[in-house]
Design an enzyme around this catalytic site. Structure first.
Site, PDB file in Angstrom:
ATOM      1  N   HIS A 271      12.699 -34.770  13.924  1.00 42.31           N
ATOM      2  CA  HIS A 271      13.945 -35.030  13.190  1.00 42.31           C
ATOM      3  C   HIS A 271      15.117 -35.160  14.150  1.00 42.31           C
ATOM      4  CE1 HIS A 271      11.697 -33.685   9.620  1.00 42.31           C
ATOM      5  NE2 HIS A 271      12.609 -34.343   8.933  1.00 42.31           N
TER       6      HIS A 271
ATOM      7  N   LYS B 196      19.724 -31.406  12.377  1.00 42.42           N
ATOM      8  CA  LYS B 196      18.985 -30.689  11.326  1.00 42.42           C
ATOM      9  C   LYS B 196      19.089 -29.181  11.537  1.00 42.42           C
ATOM     10  CE  LYS B 196      14.639 -30.666   8.788  1.00 42.42           C
ATOM     11  NZ  LYS B 196      15.369 -30.576   7.511  1.00 42.42           N
TER      12      LYS B 196
HETATM   13  N1  LIG Z   1      14.406 -34.122   0.191  1.00 45.06           N
HETATM   14  C1  LIG Z   1      14.611 -35.125   1.026  1.00 45.06           C
HETATM   15  O1  LIG Z   1      14.009 -36.210   0.913  1.00 45.06           O
HETATM   16  C2  LIG Z   1      15.601 -34.949   2.114  1.00 45.06           C
HETATM   17  C3  LIG Z   1      16.189 -33.739   2.266  1.00 45.06           C
HETATM   18  N2  LIG Z   1      17.112 -33.543   3.227  1.00 45.06           N
HETATM   19  C4  LIG Z   1      17.747 -32.241   3.226  1.00 45.06           C
HETATM   20  O2  LIG Z   1      19.004 -32.401   2.584  1.00 45.06           O
HETATM   21  C5  LIG Z   1      19.951 -31.513   3.170  1.00 45.06           C
HETATM   22  C6  LIG Z   1      21.140 -32.325   3.672  1.00 45.06           C
HETATM   23  O3  LIG Z   1      20.733 -33.165   4.716  1.00 45.06           O
HETATM   24  P1  LIG Z   1      21.771 -34.137   5.450  1.00 45.06           P
HETATM   25  O4  LIG Z   1      22.439 -35.003   4.443  1.00 45.06           O
HETATM   26  O5  LIG Z   1      21.061 -34.735   6.585  1.00 45.06           O
HETATM   27  O6  LIG Z   1      22.823 -33.058   5.985  1.00 45.06           O
HETATM   28  P2  LIG Z   1      24.346 -33.278   6.415  1.00 45.06           P
HETATM   29  O7  LIG Z   1      24.715 -32.109   7.251  1.00 45.06           O
HETATM   30  O8  LIG Z   1      24.546 -34.661   6.928  1.00 45.06           O
HETATM   31  O9  LIG Z   1      25.119 -33.187   5.017  1.00 45.06           O
HETATM   32  C7  LIG Z   1      25.305 -32.017   4.272  1.00 45.06           C
HETATM   33  C8  LIG Z   1      26.635 -32.120   3.573  1.00 45.06           C
HETATM   34  O10 LIG Z   1      26.745 -31.020   2.671  1.00 45.06           O
HETATM   35  C9  LIG Z   1      28.039 -30.476   2.766  1.00 45.06           C
HETATM   36  N3  LIG Z   1      27.968 -29.072   2.370  1.00 45.06           N
HETATM   37  C10 LIG Z   1      27.524 -28.031   3.127  1.00 45.06           C
HETATM   38  N4  LIG Z   1      27.637 -26.893   2.410  1.00 45.06           N
HETATM   39  C11 LIG Z   1      28.131 -27.238   1.208  1.00 45.06           C
HETATM   40  C12 LIG Z   1      28.466 -26.498   0.046  1.00 45.06           C
HETATM   41  N5  LIG Z   1      28.288 -25.180  -0.026  1.00 45.06           N
HETATM   42  N6  LIG Z   1      28.961 -27.173  -1.016  1.00 45.06           N
HETATM   43  C13 LIG Z   1      29.123 -28.497  -0.966  1.00 45.06           C
HETATM   44  N7  LIG Z   1      28.842 -29.260   0.115  1.00 45.06           N
HETATM   45  C14 LIG Z   1      28.341 -28.622   1.178  1.00 45.06           C
HETATM   46  C15 LIG Z   1      28.456 -30.673   4.219  1.00 45.06           C
HETATM   47  O11 LIG Z   1      29.863 -30.677   4.328  1.00 45.06           O
HETATM   48  C16 LIG Z   1      27.837 -32.040   4.534  1.00 45.06           C
HETATM   49  O12 LIG Z   1      28.744 -33.090   4.242  1.00 45.06           O
HETATM   50  C17 LIG Z   1      19.198 -30.739   4.240  1.00 45.06           C
HETATM   51  O13 LIG Z   1      18.747 -29.525   3.713  1.00 45.06           O
HETATM   52  C18 LIG Z   1      18.027 -31.649   4.580  1.00 45.06           C
HETATM   53  O14 LIG Z   1      16.920 -30.946   5.069  1.00 45.06           O
HETATM   54  C19 LIG Z   1      17.485 -34.535   4.076  1.00 45.06           C
HETATM   55  C20 LIG Z   1      16.903 -35.767   3.998  1.00 45.06           C
HETATM   56  C21 LIG Z   1      15.890 -36.069   3.011  1.00 45.06           C
HETATM   57  O1  LIG Z   2      16.956 -32.994   7.349  1.00 50.55           O
HETATM   58  C1  LIG Z   2      16.387 -34.101   7.204  1.00 50.55           C
HETATM   59  O2  LIG Z   2      16.807 -35.135   7.735  1.00 50.55           O
HETATM   60  C2  LIG Z   2      15.202 -34.162   6.348  1.00 50.55           C
HETATM   61  N1  LIG Z   2      14.872 -33.102   5.686  1.00 50.55           N
HETATM   62  C3  LIG Z   2      13.759 -32.985   4.797  1.00 50.55           C
HETATM   63  C4  LIG Z   2      12.782 -31.973   5.349  1.00 50.55           C
HETATM   64  O3  LIG Z   2      13.213 -30.924   5.865  1.00 50.55           O
HETATM   65  O4  LIG Z   2      11.584 -32.203   5.239  1.00 50.55           O
HETATM   66  C5  LIG Z   2      13.150 -34.314   4.439  1.00 50.55           C
HETATM   67  C6  LIG Z   2      13.120 -35.301   5.550  1.00 50.55           C
HETATM   68  O5  LIG Z   2      12.161 -34.898   6.457  1.00 50.55           O
HETATM   69  C7  LIG Z   2      14.482 -35.443   6.207  1.00 50.55           C
END
Ligand SMILES: NC(=O)C1=CN([C@@H]2O[C@H](COP(=O)(O)OP(=O)(O)OC[C@H]3O[C@@H](n4cnc5c(N)ncnc54)[C@H](O)[C@@H]3O)[C@@H](O)[C@H]2O)C=CC1
Ligand SMILES: O=C(O)C1=N[C@H](C(=O)O)C[C@H](O)C1
Length: 266
Positions: free
Chosen positions: A155, A159
């Site tokens: 990743h 992350k």
């Molecule tokens: N399920 C999936 O397919 C995927 C899941 N993820 C997960 O999604 C989450 C976010 O990933 P990214 O967008 O890459 O992170 P990022 O760090 O780019 O974005 C997170 C956003 O949430 C905001 N935030 C943090 N705490 C908050 C709160 N208490 N209330 C409201 N907003 C808050 C931050 O200011 C930031 O803008 C992570 O846990 C990641 O592992 C990421 C990509 C795919």
């Molecule tokens: O943080 C990410 O970027 C992602 N988070 C998810 C995970 O923890 O598996 C999904 C994807 O891999 C991207």
């Protein structure tokens, strides 16, 4: 039919930005508000990149749900907040679709009990990409025949959690079909701590974090005289959006918590 009223939490994040775009451009959805870690009282349209998206920003999720009629919360924030956000959604009769990672097995049991007590649908999806779901399903199939397996997830270096939610979910699915099994040499030692990765019931999980990466995973199986590698790459975060849309549609039809999109995609 009335539109599904949606709040996105984490709108400025990598995933949140894509979710805002997806919701705003889907005819049957309407974006009513955003929950962010800052910018309370502002409109999302005042922030660069969100021109024309005239919805209020809240930092207090309770207040957001009190002041707006909301059907579904899409949570894409940070591991420290996913559970609390789901509880707040349940308290307000809002159905959570959660991509945020970092849930323990105990969290999921507790949250499922709450969902069922209240008859509210909820989805936690460690990965919304269809290719990743297939990677996990294929890995579960392969593990029946090739039980020695190591997972390498790669990743981006922003992350917060390791191993990834996807790697943990993959290991959980594999453990449903294989006996607990120590792998590697029985007398192996780590000359540097962590060299053999995290240990999930004998399966090793290795986490790589580098700039330039998005989200990638290899599941490597070893058998006598052969290896099998099942690999998935998200090279762009748009890969996750069809799954988010599918989860929003599905969460309206269920009254329990579903963990993993493999239960939705037949
Ligand atoms: N399920 C999936 O397919 C995927 C899941 N993820 C997960 O999604 C989450 C976010 O990933 P990214 O967008 O890459 O992170 P990022 O760090 O780019 O974005 C997170 C956003 O949430 C905001 N935030 C943090 N705490 C908050 C709160 N208490 N209330 C409201 N907003 C808050 C931050 O200011 C930031 O803008 C992570 O846990 C990641 O592992 C990421 C990509 C795919
Ligand atoms: O943080 C990410 O970027 C992602 N988070 C998810 C995970 O923890 O598996 C999904 C994807 O891999 C991207």
């Amino acid at each position: 039919m009335s539109k599904v009223k949606i709040v996105v939490a984490g709108p400025r994040g990598n995933m949140g930005k894509e979710a805002v775009k997806m919701v705003s451009s889907t005819d049957e959805f309407t974006l009513v508000a955003a929950v962010d870690s800052k910018h309370a009282g502002m409109m999302l349209s005042e922030i660069e990149g969100f021109q024309g998206i005239d919805i209020p920003i809240y930092t207090d999720m309770q207040q957001c749900f009190k002041e707006n009629e909301v059907d579904v919360l899409i949570d894409l924030t940070a591991p420290a907040f996913g559970k609390k956000h789901m509880q707040t959604a349940f308290e307000n009769g809002v159905r959570p679709v959660v991509g945020t990672t970092g849930f323990t097995e105990e969290d999921i049991i507790e949250l499922r009990a709450t969902a069922e007590e209240q008859g509210i649908g909820a989805i936690i999806a460690p990965n919304f990409a269809i290719g990743a779901i297939l990677m996990m399903k294929f890995s579960q199939m392969a593990a029946k025949y090739l039980p020695d397996v190591e997972i390498i997830e790669r990743h981006h270096d922003r992350k917060l959690d390791a191993p990834s939610g996807t790697a943990i979910k993959t290991a959980q699915l594999i453990s449903e079909v294989r006996e607990q099994k120590a792998q590697g040499h029985p007398n192996e030692t780590e000359e540097l701590a962590g060299a053999r990765g995290a240990n999930f019931e004998g399966m090793r999980i290795h986490s790589v974090r580098l700039p330039g990466l998005v989200a990638h995973q290899e599941v490597i199986f070893g058998g006598v005289g052969q290896t099998l590698t099942i690999r998935h790459d998200s090279i762009d975060r748009t890969s996750f959006m069809p799954g988010v849309k599918l989860a929003v549609d599905a969460v309206l039809r269920i009254d329990t918590l579903v963990y993993g999109l493999e239960h939705i995609i037949e």
